[in-house]
Design an enzyme around this catalytic site. Structure first.
Site, short mmCIF file in Angstrom:
data_model
loop_
_atom_site.label_atom_id
_atom_site.label_comp_id
_atom_site.label_asym_id
_atom_site.label_seq_id
_atom_site.Cartn_x
_atom_site.Cartn_y
_atom_site.Cartn_z
N ASP A 220 0.85 -1.19 0.00
CA ASP A 220 0.00 0.00 0.00
C ASP A 220 0.89 1.23 0.00
OD1 ASP A 220 -2.28 1.80 0.41
OD2 ASP A 220 -3.36 -0.01 1.03
N HIS A 291 -2.85 3.17 -4.59
CA HIS A 291 -2.25 2.67 -3.34
C HIS A 291 -0.85 2.09 -3.60
CE1 HIS A 291 -5.61 3.19 -0.53
NE2 HIS A 291 -6.41 2.87 -1.53
N ASP A 354 -9.00 -0.40 -5.82
CA ASP A 354 -9.79 0.63 -5.14
C ASP A 354 -9.10 1.99 -5.17
OD1 ASP A 354 -7.78 -0.56 -3.47
OD2 ASP A 354 -8.57 0.62 -1.80
N GLU A 355 -9.89 3.00 -4.94
CA GLU A 355 -9.40 4.35 -4.68
C GLU A 355 -8.22 4.73 -5.58
OE1 GLU A 355 -10.75 4.66 -0.03
OE2 GLU A 355 -8.78 3.81 -0.42
N TYR A 452 -16.38 -3.57 8.75
CA TYR A 452 -15.05 -2.95 8.93
C TYR A 452 -14.69 -2.83 10.40
CZ TYR A 452 -13.82 -2.14 4.12
OH TYR A 452 -13.43 -2.34 2.82
N THR A 506 -5.35 -1.29 9.33
CA THR A 506 -4.54 -1.05 10.54
C THR A 506 -3.89 0.33 10.58
OG1 THR A 506 -2.63 -2.10 9.48
CG2 THR A 506 -4.06 -3.52 10.82
C1 TNX Z 1 -10.86 2.09 2.64
S1 TNX Z 1 -11.57 -0.82 1.81
C2 TNX Z 1 -9.84 1.41 2.05
C3 TNX Z 1 -8.61 1.11 2.83
C4 TNX Z 1 -8.64 1.80 4.16
C5 TNX Z 1 -10.01 1.65 4.78
C6 TNX Z 1 -10.14 2.21 6.16
C7 TNX Z 1 -10.72 -0.30 0.68
C8 TNX Z 1 -10.81 -1.05 -0.55
N1 TNX Z 1 -9.95 0.80 0.84
O1 TNX Z 1 -7.49 1.48 2.08
O2 TNX Z 1 -7.66 1.24 4.96
O3 TNX Z 1 -10.97 2.27 3.95
O4 TNX Z 1 -11.37 1.88 6.73
#
Ligand code: TNX
Length: 565
Positions: A220, A291, A354-355, A452, A506
């Site tokens: 990450d 990430h 993700d993201e 979560y 974490t």
């Molecule tokens: C979202 S769940 C994220 C994580 C974070 C988390 C914290 C996901 C796919 N991405 O990178 O650690 O929220 O709750």
């Protein structure tokens, strides 16, 4: 004279019961499918009784050994291992599954269990006059049966060097099998590094709750923790951040301490082995193309702007991601995933997804040229940049498929269109999962508001270690999660829901004790979502069964939250 006889009779009865026998209780967590008990009769399990198993069959000696250790740990009773002993008090037996009346080696039943390549986990546990019989088609079923027996036993006071009290086991017939074949737990080892020993303990706790998929998040923005032999600097340099932001949120105050640590390929193989012995599959995640600051720090040429990119010292979503137009990106990813596949035998490989903000891609000449080259055009549903992410996913999926693996991604992989066989892990609620199932893609439900466990579990946050704060995931909230809503999906679509997962991120969890506090007893609640049928579920009943499980947590020495809401 008559009086004397009566007195002697009573005296004999009293002296023959010179122990304080405690009783087994089969109403464990997760609750088995069917428990038919006859409490008027008991089998007495005593010191030095034997456990028998078929020594010619794989895994049997190991499972028998676990059972001996667990019985000793819980009750203090010492049981001996005697292969092929028909008279043993506890007998582990593999029975060939029947097909059309004929015994077959492997059952071909097409339940959810087989659709993720897991052997069937059904078992029966019978207690009667002749003792305790554990039966299953596959060793994994015997392992589940042994865990059920373990959790049914009373946690007794044990005095070393003194014989322990026998245990009364009411006669019973338990038949059991899980509702979902995929019962996952995630541990994020990027935001904070956790030792191999801790991970083993985590796996033991997962197995205690019947979980069978360990989703291991090892790369990450805040640290790359997987050794890649082709790129040694990834682990050496990509794993170390200079310092860490203090407290929940991004306070702007830093601890001034470097944080690092990575897993060698040998460490990973050891974890895979340890997990497999407990019937847990390890699914590694390389989060891409976002990430990625751990890797970009080492290879700034893979970012759209060329860096420099520090390993992140605070939390949240980072705009810098792998360049989608640089051909080197795919060369890099395939090298990494190739080594990952060599180390992890899992059928599933998680590629994150993700993201991944598209800010850089929108401005990057290489990304825009690639979009042109591929002829990607924005549609109402998918932006061109989202489709560029799908292009990367397709390349990666093809690479994984060639190695016999399937791709899992977070629900953002829906944005540019799903690649052919991808499996969606739905985290932003269940919407993404429902959409994917409707498109006939396999789904794992892990909606943040229910699943979560980096979030607090008690309303009074002051009672708990400080964590991510925006909402509460109480035990009852988690317990109430129903992943398959009939109104949302047809019967055929429902079959695409493989199961459910809980996630321990974490950012704010740096120590083993805290990790277990976040996990427990919520994993107990999650285990009933994963294992039990909706008709069996009842939170108040769960609550009454919980103290026996927490006694076992105490005995095995793991921390947990003592309050349940
Ligand atoms: C979202 S769940 C994220 C994580 C974070 C988390 C914290 C996901 C796919 N991405 O990178 O650690 O929220 O709750």
């Amino acid at each position: 004279m008559k009086r004397l006889t009566l007195f002697l009779l009573v005296l004999t009865a009293l002296t023959s019961v010179n122990y304080a026998a405690q009783r087994a209780d089969y109403r464990i967590i997760p609750l088995p499918k069917s428990v038919e008990a006859d409490t008027t009769h008991v089998f007495l399990l005593k010191d030095n009784m034997a456990i028998s198993y078929d020594a010619t069959k794989p895994d049997m000696a190991r499972i028998a050994q676990y059972l001996a250790v667990w019985t000793l740990e819980t009750t203090g009773l010492r049981l001996s291992l005697t292969p092929n002993n028909k008279n043993a008090a506890i007998r582990l037996t593999l029975i060939a599954a029947k097909k059309n009346g004929k015994p077959t080696k492997k059952s071909k039943k097409t339940t959810a269990s087989s659709n993720i390549g897991q052997p069937l986990e059904d078992y029966t546990l019978t207690v009667g006059q002749s003792g305790i019989l554990l039966q299953a088609n596959e060793p994994v079923g015997l392992f589940r049966a042994a865990q059920t027996l373990r959790k049914s036993l009373p946690v007794q006071a044990v005095t070393p060097s003194q014989p322990s009290d026998p245990v009364e086991l009411p006669y019973v017939r338990i038949t059991d099998s899980p509702r979902f074949s995929y019962r996952g737990v995630l541990l994020d080892c990027s935001r904070h590094f956790f030792s191999v020993d801790f991970i083993k303990q985590y796996l033991d706790v997962m197995a205690l709750h019947g979980s069978n998929q360990f989703h291991w998040h090892i790369t990450d923005d805040q640290g790359w923790r997987f050794e890649v032999k082709a790129y040694p600097k990834l682990a050496w340099e990509g794993s170390v951040r200079e310092q860490t932001v203090i407290g929940p949120g991004n306070s702007g105050i830093y601890d001034g301490q470097p944080h690092g640590g990575y897993y060698t390929q040998e460490d990973c193989r050891e974890i895979v082995r340890y997990a497999a012995e407990r019937y847990i599959n390890v699914i590694p995640e390389i989060d891409l193309p976002g990430h990625m600051m751990g890797a970009l720090h080492v290879f700034p040429n893979l970012g759209c702007k060329g860096g420099p990119y520090p390993v992140m010292t605070r939390w949240g979503v980072c705009r810098d991601v792998l360049c989608g137009g640089n051909p080197e990106t795919l060369v890099f990813l395939k090298k990494v995933l190739g080594e990952l596949c060599d180390v992890f035998p899992s059928k599933f490989i998680h590629i994150g997804g993700d993201e991944c903000p598209k800010d850089r891609w929108r401005e990057c000449p290489k990304c825009q040229a690639k979009i042109q080259e591929l002829g990607l055009k924005a549609t109402e549903k998918h932006s061109a940049e989202d489709q560029l992410q799908t292009y990367i996913n397709r390349e990666v999926e093809h690479f994984l498929n060639e190695r016999g693996r399937d791709l899992i991604g977070w629900d953002e992989i829906l944005a540019g269109g799903l690649t052919e066989g991808s499996i969606v892990m739905s985290w932003r609620g269940t919407k993404g999962g429902i959409e994917a199932a409707k498109q006939h893609h396999r789904v794992i439900m892990s909606p943040n508001v229910f699943a979560y466990i980096d979030h607090p579990q008690l309303k009074d946050v002051a009672k708990q270690p400080r964590t991510t704060g925006s909402y509460i995931v109480s035990c009852s909230k988690m317990y109430s999660f129903e992943p398959v809503i009939p109104e949302e999906l047809t019967d055929a679509e429902r079959d695409y829901i493989l199961g459910v997962q809980t996630n321990l991120w974490t950012e704010h969890v740096a120590y083993p004790e805290h990790a277990f506090y976040q996990l427990l007893p919520r994993l107990g609640a999650m285990s009933e979502v994963q294992w039990c049928s909706p008709a069996q579920k009842d939170f108040e009943d769960f609550r009454t069964r919980l103290p026996r499980l927490t006694k076992l947590y105490d005995r095995i020495g793991v921390k947990y939250c003592h309050e349940v809401e």
